[in-house]
Write a protein that holds these residues in place. Structure first.
Motif, PDB file in Angstrom:
ATOM      1  N   TYR A 197       0.833  -1.198   0.128  1.00  0.00           N
ATOM      2  CA  TYR A 197      -0.141  -0.184  -0.078  1.00  0.00           C
ATOM      3  C   TYR A 197       0.789   1.224   0.081  1.00  0.00           C
ATOM      4  O   TYR A 197       1.863   1.415   0.928  1.00  0.00           O
ATOM      5  N   PRO A 198       0.835   2.256  -0.853  1.00  0.00           N
ATOM      6  CA  PRO A 198       1.650   3.569  -0.867  1.00  0.00           C
ATOM      7  C   PRO A 198       1.347   4.257   0.051  1.00  0.00           C
ATOM      8  O   PRO A 198       2.218   4.935   0.796  1.00  0.00           O
ATOM      9  N   ASP A 199       0.256   4.405   0.762  1.00  0.00           N
ATOM     10  CA  ASP A 199      -0.271   5.315   2.065  1.00  0.00           C
ATOM     11  C   ASP A 199      -0.669   4.228   3.013  1.00  0.00           C
ATOM     12  O   ASP A 199      -1.795   3.644   3.074  1.00  0.00           O
ATOM     13  N   ALA A 200       0.459   3.919   3.879  1.00  0.00           N
ATOM     14  CA  ALA A 200       0.332   2.733   5.279  1.00  0.00           C
ATOM     15  C   ALA A 200      -1.066   3.353   5.942  1.00  0.00           C
ATOM     16  O   ALA A 200      -1.726   2.534   6.605  1.00  0.00           O
ATOM     17  N   HIS A 201      -1.238   4.750   5.942  1.00  0.00           N
ATOM     18  CA  HIS A 201      -2.314   5.386   6.722  1.00  0.00           C
ATOM     19  C   HIS A 201      -3.656   4.510   6.556  1.00  0.00           C
ATOM     20  O   HIS A 201      -4.626   4.699   7.210  1.00  0.00           O
ATOM     21  N   VAL A 202      -3.914   4.371   5.129  1.00  0.00           N
ATOM     22  CA  VAL A 202      -5.036   3.855   4.408  1.00  0.00           C
ATOM     23  C   VAL A 202      -5.546   2.487   5.253  1.00  0.00           C
ATOM     24  O   VAL A 202      -6.743   2.353   5.671  1.00  0.00           O
ATOM     25  N   VAL A 203      -4.388   1.677   5.291  1.00  0.00           N
ATOM     26  CA  VAL A 203      -4.663   0.466   6.010  1.00  0.00           C
ATOM     27  C   VAL A 203      -4.745   0.572   7.601  1.00  0.00           C
ATOM     28  O   VAL A 203      -5.770  -0.019   8.241  1.00  0.00           O
ATOM     29  N   GLU A 204      -3.807   1.433   8.422  1.00  0.00           N
ATOM     30  CA  GLU A 204      -3.952   1.494   9.629  1.00  0.00           C
ATOM     31  C   GLU A 204      -4.932   2.220  10.412  1.00  0.00           C
ATOM     32  O   GLU A 204      -5.324   1.939  11.441  1.00  0.00           O
ATOM     33  N   ARG A 205      -5.865   2.738   9.630  1.00  0.00           N
ATOM     34  CA  ARG A 205      -7.118   3.683  10.421  1.00  0.00           C
ATOM     35  C   ARG A 205      -7.977   2.357  10.426  1.00  0.00           C
ATOM     36  O   ARG A 205      -8.946   2.739  11.204  1.00  0.00           O
ATOM     37  N   PHE A 206      -8.041   1.207   9.981  1.00  0.00           N
ATOM     38  CA  PHE A 206      -8.820   0.010  10.208  1.00  0.00           C
ATOM     39  C   PHE A 206      -8.385  -0.367  11.774  1.00  0.00           C
ATOM     40  O   PHE A 206      -9.101  -1.321  12.141  1.00  0.00           O
ATOM     41  N   ASP A 207      -7.102  -0.285  12.085  1.00  0.00           N
ATOM     42  CA  ASP A 207      -6.666  -0.839  13.403  1.00  0.00           C
ATOM     43  C   ASP A 207      -7.449  -0.427  14.378  1.00  0.00           C
ATOM     44  O   ASP A 207      -7.754   0.887  14.579  1.00  0.00           O
ATOM     45  N   GLY A 208      -8.081  -1.421  15.290  1.00  0.00           N
ATOM     46  CA  GLY A 208      -9.226  -0.985  16.522  1.00  0.00           C
ATOM     47  C   GLY A 208     -10.656  -0.807  15.956  1.00  0.00           C
ATOM     48  O   GLY A 208     -11.285  -0.448  16.864  1.00  0.00           O
ATOM     49  N   LEU A 209     -10.729  -1.227  14.878  1.00  0.00           N
ATOM     50  CA  LEU A 209     -12.265  -1.051  14.291  1.00  0.00           C
ATOM     51  C   LEU A 209     -13.131  -2.071  14.902  1.00  0.00           C
ATOM     52  O   LEU A 209     -12.867  -3.105  15.097  1.00  0.00           O
ATOM     53  N   PRO A 210     -14.226  -1.707  15.657  1.00  0.00           N
ATOM     54  CA  PRO A 210     -15.107  -2.736  16.249  1.00  0.00           C
ATOM     55  C   PRO A 210     -15.744  -3.847  15.349  1.00  0.00           C
ATOM     56  O   PRO A 210     -15.895  -3.400  13.949  1.00  0.00           O
ATOM     57  N   LEU A 211     -15.750  -4.959  15.700  1.00  0.00           N
ATOM     58  CA  LEU A 211     -16.091  -6.241  14.759  1.00  0.00           C
ATOM     59  C   LEU A 211     -17.568  -5.881  14.369  1.00  0.00           C
ATOM     60  O   LEU A 211     -17.987  -6.450  13.416  1.00  0.00           O
ATOM     61  N   ALA A 212     -18.288  -5.047  15.087  1.00  0.00           N
ATOM     62  CA  ALA A 212     -19.782  -4.820  14.938  1.00  0.00           C
ATOM     63  C   ALA A 212     -19.864  -3.972  13.593  1.00  0.00           C
ATOM     64  O   ALA A 212     -20.865  -3.827  13.029  1.00  0.00           O
ATOM     65  N   GLU A 213     -18.735  -3.226  13.469  1.00  0.00           N
ATOM     66  CA  GLU A 213     -18.683  -2.408  12.286  1.00  0.00           C
ATOM     67  C   GLU A 213     -18.917  -2.921  10.913  1.00  0.00           C
ATOM     68  O   GLU A 213     -18.466  -4.077  10.634  1.00  0.00           O
ATOM     69  N   ARG A 214     -19.865  -2.480   9.839  1.00  0.00           N
ATOM     70  CA  ARG A 214     -20.228  -3.075   8.701  1.00  0.00           C
ATOM     71  C   ARG A 214     -18.801  -2.883   7.698  1.00  0.00           C
ATOM     72  O   ARG A 214     -18.909  -1.738   7.012  1.00  0.00           O
ATOM     73  N   THR A 215     -17.675  -3.824   7.532  1.00  0.00           N
ATOM     74  CA  THR A 215     -16.861  -3.590   6.563  1.00  0.00           C
ATOM     75  C   THR A 215     -16.799  -4.766   5.904  1.00  0.00           C
ATOM     76  O   THR A 215     -17.039  -5.915   6.653  1.00  0.00           O
ATOM     77  N   PRO A 216     -16.130  -5.112   4.660  1.00  0.00           N
ATOM     78  CA  PRO A 216     -15.969  -6.542   4.155  1.00  0.00           C
ATOM     79  C   PRO A 216     -14.962  -7.261   4.871  1.00  0.00           C
ATOM     80  O   PRO A 216     -14.996  -8.368   5.079  1.00  0.00           O
TER      81      PRO A 216
END
Length: 714
Positions: free
Chosen positions: A372-391
């Protein structure tokens, strides 16, 4: 354009976007190279421009399916072509045993007798790719000077041509593989002349001709009768695809073995309900001739044949899974798994980026990512609740894989993705299921739209299962590793206290076997205007040894603080160990330091003798009187020895892990340590500690813990 590397990994525009420049450069070079050395197969790889990956551009002599797991490989992959580019040298594999020893992952997929040479395609300044060629198993185990010279010269010429193409901005053509052209369907039922066909028809056994892909281009009437399938149905198909009772990877393996080794192979198969058939395969560089006869009755085997309704197995799938399974067994920690997926799996399936996700305490955690060219795009998902609706959360919680061949398809189901663009156009979300429970999700991302047909989805799902098992083991290892190191750090002093007239430095290295935790310890204790130093070693490399070590260290500090003499400290600690009722013993060396008087009083309990470096640079082993190991004899006594400690003197206290290694005499190892201390003793103490550990052969192997305590009188 041709991908290039100036050194090892940097590159130019991608090798995958190519347009015509004239004659097929790569095919002609490969064909000429193979002809010069009488090789029977080979391939040319070019470096991708935007990633450290080798891509197979053209293959000759064998179907590309034979090398399917290695069509795209990372430069760090442990295979010959990648090693040839990394090390800029010819890599030779002389046969089946050599392959199994040096490249076990390849040997698992291709366990056949053949020889292989891999060479870099590179100028002195730039690497463009690599070439491999193979010979049948009859090739001598060593590469001849003539073959080596021809191959090296041919690769050098190809590198110069690729360099010229880059300089002139002439992209290289994507070329067809070099295989024998199958005969037209109308000619498949003949054998060249009418009389030859009549001759073959009169033979009492079946004859088939297979092309390099395993397709039947000729079959006589006897073969059709023995196999039980009409000639018209057989022509143009593969035996294992058109004959239900031959639908077994074992039989297809014999075809691969014959072609790759160029050795005659054979097998027997049971034609229902109870008739055994014998198949003998005679290979050449253009295909195979197969003789089919009835076999003598044999004992019924326990192997279950394939069901008539089963689809023919895909060798690409089998090869990929075998190769990846072998690689994943080598992964130790979580980051090893992430790195291996990035180096081995992502290039093989054409993915340009990946994320490995896990869960903890009801939240999503990014375990690792690549590409990933921008690591922040990935790292913003760290700590996301499992109840959040994401793939990613959906795949992890449901265990159901998800495939999105375009950005529009993903955003229709997950509109929130509009807020976090990552620059990719297709994704595969693979649930990682191990022991019946989800342990994470592997996300593979593609820069272009990427359809996922059913067979590819099956491959990716299977790979997800293998990754999950490796990840589960890796997480367990990391947890154990963190526990061991946390416990060890808690039991050893965080820092050494400053002492008047004494400079100190210490090192501890855990053993590389067991739990990486052990019973070696050291300490420095100021008390009553003087100071005490102690070093010891409890048997074992486990939690029990570490716990006992903590008790001994605490006891020594307590006995020192109340003012006991060195001999009394040792006797008291010995009695404590016996009272604890443990089966473990401990060695120990205790010193009472008096730098103002330039003296040190020492007591020893079965511990290796310390080394003393005098101010003039001479080193001697202090052969101190002492008593037995702690914890053996309740009545043991520990005599003391007084030693001069003039300013500038250095005392080296150590455990046996610093000097003991298999096959090395202890006296020789002690002499080597003394020489190191003699030559380097004037270094600053912290540097000296690093130097002694770094140059100790035993410390490098670390079959035992290593503790080192250095004391310099100032």
């Amino acid at each position: 354009m041709v991908g290039v590397s100036d050194g090892h990994t940097s590159a130019q525009p991608p090798a995958t976007a190519r347009t015509r420049v004239g004659r097929p450069l790569l095919s002609l070079a490969l064909a000429s190279m193979m002809d010069e050395v009488h090789a029977h197969s080979g391939a040319v790889y070019l470096l991708a421009a935007d990633e450290p990956v080798l891509e197979m551009s053209v293959m000759a002599g064998l179907p590309r399916a034979f090398a399917a797991p290695w069509e795209r490989v990372g430069l760090s992959a442990p295979i010959p072509v990648a090693q040839a580019v990394r090390e800029r040298r010819l890599v030779w594999v002389g046969g089946e045993e050599d392959m199994a020893r040096s490249y076990p992952r390849i040997a698992v997929v291709l366990p056949y007798p053949f020889a292989l040479a891999a060479l870099p395609v590179a100028t002195p300044s730039t690497a463009y790719g690599a070439v491999f060629v193979t010979w049948p198993g009859s090739h001598p185990p060593e590469l001849s000077d003539r073959e080596r010279d021809h191959l090296t010269a041919a690769c050098d010429r190809l590198a110069v041509r690729l360099e010229r193409a880059v300089e002139e901005n002439r992209p290289v053509l994507a070329e067809h593989d070099l295989l024998a052209t199958p005969p037209p369907a109308g000619a498949a039922g003949t054998l060249g002349t009418l009389e030859a066909a009549r001759m073959v028809a009169r033979l009492p056994y079946g004859l088939c001709s297979l092309d390099l892909h395993g397709r039947i281009s000729f079959a006589n009437a006897a073969a059709a009768e023995l196999i039980g399938v009409p000639v018209g149905t057989l022509l143009g198909t593969q035996l294992w695809a058109s004959v239900s009772w031959l639908n077994d990877p074992v039989y297809e393996d014999r075809y691969r073995a014959a072609l790759l080794s160029q050795h005659t192979t054979s097998f027997m198969a049971l034609r229902p309900p109870g008739e055994w058939m014998s198949f003998r395969l005679y290979p050449s560089t253009t295909g195979l001739s197969v003789r089919v006869t009835r076999a003598r009755p044999v004992a019924e085997t326990t192997r279950t044949g394939a069901r008539p309704g089963d689809a023919p197995p895909r060798l690409v799938t089998i090869s990929q899974v075998l190769s990846v399974a072998g690689a994943l067994t080598e992964a130790v920690g979580v980051q090893d798994v992430v790195q291996l997926v990035a180096d081995e799996i992502a290039p093989a399936v054409g993915s340009q980026a990946l994320v490995v996700l896990g869960s903890r305490a009801g939240r999503l955690h990014v375990l690792g990512h690549r590409g990933y060219p921008d690591a922040h795009v990935v790292e913003r998902f760290d700590g996301l609740p499992l109840a959040e609706r994401t793939p990613g959360t959906h795949a992890l919680t449901t265990g159901v894989p998800a495939f999105f061949d375009s950005r529009g398809q993903l955003e229709r189901l997950y509109p929130g993705r509009n807020d976090t663009p990552d620059g990719f156009a297709a994704w595969a979300y693979l649930p990682l299921i191990a022991s019946g429970r989800p342990v994470g999700t592997c996300v593979l991302a593609y820069t272009e739209q990427h359809p996922f047909p059913a067979d590819e989805r099956a491959v990716l799902t299977s790979l997800g299962g293998l990754i999950a098992q490796a990840l589960e083991r890796a997480q367990l290892y990391d947890a154990k590793h963190q526990l061991a190191h946390g416990l060890q750090e808690a039991l050893l002093p965080n820092t050494l206290p400053p002492l008047p007239g004494i400079e100190a430095a210490a090192r501890y290295l855990p053993a590389t076997q067991g739990m990486e935790i052990g019973g070696d310890f050291y300490d420095l204790v100021p008390s009553h205007g003087v100071a005490a130093a102690v070093i010891g070693d409890v048997q074992g490399h486990n939690v029990t040894a570490a716990g006992l070590m903590g008790q001994i260290r605490t006891a020594v500090r307590a006995y020192t603080t109340v003012g006991q003499a060195p001999a009394d400290v040792m006797r008291s600690t010995n009695r404590l160990l016996i009272d604890l009722g443990t089966d473990l013993f401990a060695s120990c060396l205790y010193l009472r330091l008096d730098p103002a008087r330039g003296r040190a009083v020492m007591a020893r309990a079965g511990h290796p003798p310390p080394l003393l470096r005098r101010p003039d640079g001479r080193v001697r082993v202090l052969d101190l009187a002492g008593g037995p190991l702690l914890g053996i004899d309740e009545a043991a006594t520990y005599p003391t020895t007084e030693v001069d400690l003039a300013p500038g003197s250095v005392l080296a206290l150590y455990t046996d892990g610093l000097i003991e290694s298999p096959g090395v005499d202890i006296e020789d190892a002690l002499a080597d340590l003394g020489e190191l201390l003699t030559s380097s003793g004037d270094l600053p103490l912290e540097q000296l500690a690093d130097h002694l550990v770094r140059h100790s052969a035993a410390a490098q192997e670390r079959v035992d813990d290593v503790a080192l305590l250095l004391l310099r009188a100032t």
